[in-house]
Design a protein around this motif. Structure first.
Motif, short mmCIF file in Angstrom:
data_model
loop_
_atom_site.label_atom_id
_atom_site.label_comp_id
_atom_site.label_asym_id
_atom_site.label_seq_id
_atom_site.Cartn_x
_atom_site.Cartn_y
_atom_site.Cartn_z
N GLU A 193 0.92 -1.21 -0.10
CA GLU A 193 -0.08 -0.10 0.11
C GLU A 193 0.85 1.57 -0.04
O GLU A 193 0.49 2.36 -0.55
CB GLU A 193 -1.10 0.22 1.12
N THR A 194 1.87 1.38 0.82
CA THR A 194 2.72 2.52 0.78
C THR A 194 3.15 2.78 -0.65
O THR A 194 3.40 3.97 -0.95
CB THR A 194 3.87 2.36 1.92
N VAL A 195 3.66 1.83 -1.13
CA VAL A 195 4.27 2.05 -2.60
C VAL A 195 3.10 2.44 -3.50
O VAL A 195 3.34 3.52 -4.31
CB VAL A 195 4.85 0.60 -3.18
N SER A 196 2.08 1.89 -3.46
CA SER A 196 1.05 2.28 -4.44
C SER A 196 0.56 3.56 -4.18
O SER A 196 0.11 4.51 -5.11
CB SER A 196 -0.14 1.18 -4.63
N LYS A 197 0.49 3.93 -3.07
CA LYS A 197 0.12 5.36 -2.73
C LYS A 197 1.19 6.35 -2.91
O LYS A 197 0.77 7.62 -3.10
CB LYS A 197 -0.31 5.48 -1.20
N SER A 198 2.49 6.14 -2.97
CA SER A 198 3.48 7.12 -3.00
C SER A 198 3.94 7.32 -4.59
O SER A 198 4.35 8.25 -5.00
CB SER A 198 4.80 6.79 -2.33
N LEU A 199 3.79 6.47 -5.57
CA LEU A 199 3.95 6.43 -6.79
C LEU A 199 2.90 6.74 -7.60
O LEU A 199 1.81 6.70 -7.38
CB LEU A 199 4.41 5.12 -7.50
N VAL A 200 3.10 7.48 -8.63
CA VAL A 200 2.19 8.02 -9.59
C VAL A 200 1.78 7.34 -10.84
O VAL A 200 2.56 6.39 -11.06
CB VAL A 200 2.77 9.90 -10.14
N ASP A 201 0.85 7.78 -11.41
CA ASP A 201 0.35 6.82 -12.57
C ASP A 201 1.13 6.97 -13.65
O ASP A 201 1.42 8.22 -14.24
CB ASP A 201 -1.19 7.49 -12.88
N PRO A 202 1.82 5.89 -14.15
CA PRO A 202 2.59 6.04 -15.38
C PRO A 202 2.08 6.88 -16.59
O PRO A 202 2.67 7.55 -17.52
CB PRO A 202 2.76 4.50 -15.68
N HIS A 203 0.82 6.64 -16.78
CA HIS A 203 0.14 7.34 -18.01
C HIS A 203 0.31 8.89 -17.70
O HIS A 203 0.43 9.52 -18.83
CB HIS A 203 -1.46 6.92 -18.16
#
Lengths: 219, 219
Positions: A193-203
């Protein structure tokens, strides 16, 4: 005494994402301040007069600059939760080495992939793949670079994965085809969860790159 | 258990000098191995397959690469004597920042001073002096960057003093005239045996640079 933590950042920055992720891992509450890099705030210029760059971590009014230095500061200031660095000095040296490797190699080559064409771009693509293969070798059969859990090197590298789609589109190649283990590792990280919340959408990163290309007059 | 410490190095390298100084500060006995960079040893290639560069510290058969990483490793393993990094996390972050600043600026600008001419050389000299002045500002009235005690930033920067004579002669300028406080600091460091034994004679460095210029066809 309440801690005041501010992060001066810019949403697509891999270096900023490293700090967001480390703060999230440590459960540190902070104020996120988005900087307009074409119109840098007085706060940024005061907090980082030397380089005038983001990210800058401001802790109780005192600035820490340079993302890997910020990561180590976060690790040392909030040591009790989710250690990012191993306790053994040799393993710490190895973790620092691989984080440094990314800084030396990845960003510059990635930039060439989206800013150049023809021969120069082909060379950059080839070298970028080679670097990713070296990283795959270092990862080996471990789930994470840190071993069983996310560590310093994972935090240092995973933000770059948000730029993979943009590199692939600009460079017309598939990173997954060349480096499936690295992509598998990226997906494994994103389940946290910490990763998915900290990283932005590649698109969104790709759209940002297209705008940059237009602004820089790159076809 | 006897410690086996080997340093793969090259006598004029400021990066190698950093590690020599750190080992001497800690009183560690080690085996110094001079590398011929035109004919790198199998040991170097085995111990640093990623970058194939010196310095490499080999401790009980295990390699540590990148000079600032090696210095931190030395500080952590032999932590009982002459600490190089402060114990406070914020001060450690500041020390790492300034050592990183030296890495980002001094070597490349210095290289431009001896390998270019005309406009390019003038620009490099100007930026080099500005960088040294910034460092002078950071030093302030302290005897060392570390404060009262010789520390990490001092170790990171002082090796470049052995190259000042070469820069001055190639560039036609006086670093002491521009940055007297910094030169005074360097001479203060040279009073320490760890530093005076690690740094080569500046005239020898100049001789080495002249050979390099000949080899690269720089007039």
């Amino acid at each position: 005494m309440a801690d005041e933590v501010i992060l001066l950042d810019f949403w697509p920055s891999m270096f900023g994402m490293r700090c967001r992720l480390a703060l999230a891992e440590k459960g540190v509450k902070y104020e996120y301040k988005e900087e307009d890099l074409k119109n840098k705030s007085d706060l940024l210029l005061r907090m980082n007069p030397v380089h005038k760059k983001i990210p800058v971590l401001v802790h109780n009014g005192k600035p820490v600059c340079e993302s890997l230095i910020i990561l180590q500061y976060i690790e040392e200031t909030w040591p009790d939760r989710c250690p990012l660095l191993p306790s053994d000095p040799y393993q710490r040296a190895q973790a620092r080495f691989w984080a440094d490797y990314i800084d030396k190699k990845f960003y510059g080559l990635g930039r060439k992939v989206w800013t150049t064409k023809g021969e120069e771009q082909e060379v950059a693509k080839k070298e970028l793949i080679e670097i990713m293969k070296v990283l795959e070798g270092e990862l080996g059969d471990k789930p994470f670079f840190g071993g069983e859990k996310l560590g310093f090197v994972d935090v240092a590298i995973v933000p770059f994965s948000t730029w993979f789609y943009a590199y692939e589109m600009c460079g017309n190649f598939s990173i997954e085809a060349e480096c499936p283990k690295l992509i598998a590792w990226t997906k494994r990280c994103l389940e946290i969860e910490t990763v998915s919340k900290s990283l932005v959408d590649p698109h969104k990163v790709y759209d940002f790159i297209l705008q940059l290309k237009k602004a820089l007059g790159i076809e | 258990m006897a410690e086996e410490v080997i340093l793969l190095d090259f006598w004029p390298s400021p990066f190698g000098m950093r590690v020599r100084i750190a080992l001497a500060e800690k009183g560690i006995a080690y085996d110094y191995k001079e590398e011929d960079l035109k004919n790198k040893s199998p040991l170097l290639l085995a111990m640093n397959p990623v970058h194939k560069k010196i310095p490499v510290l080999i401790h009980n058969g295990k390699p540590v690469c990148e000079s600032l990483i090696a210095v931190q490793y030395i500080d952590e393993v032999w932590h009982d004597k002459s600490p190089l990094l402060p114990s406070n996390p914020y001060e450690r972050a500041q020390a790492r920042f300034w050592a990183d600043y030296v890495d980002k600026k001094i070597y490349d600008l210095g290289r431009k001073i001896w390998s270019t001419k005309g406009e390019e050389q003038e620009a490099a000299k100007k930026e080099f002096v500005e960088s040294l002045k910034l460092l002078e500002g950071e030093l302030g009235d302290k005897p060392f960057f570390g404060g009262q005690a010789f520390g990490f930033v001092d170790v990171a920067l002082v090796p470049f003093y052995s190259w000042f004579y070469a820069y001055e002669t190639c560039g036609g300028f006086s670093i002491e005239a521009e940055c007297p406080k910094l030169v005074a600091w360097a001479k203060r460091c040279l009073l320490r045996e760890s530093v005076s034994k690690a740094l080569p004679d500046p005239e020898k460095v100049h001789g080495f640079v002249l050979e390099l210029k000949k080899k690269f066809g720089v007039e």
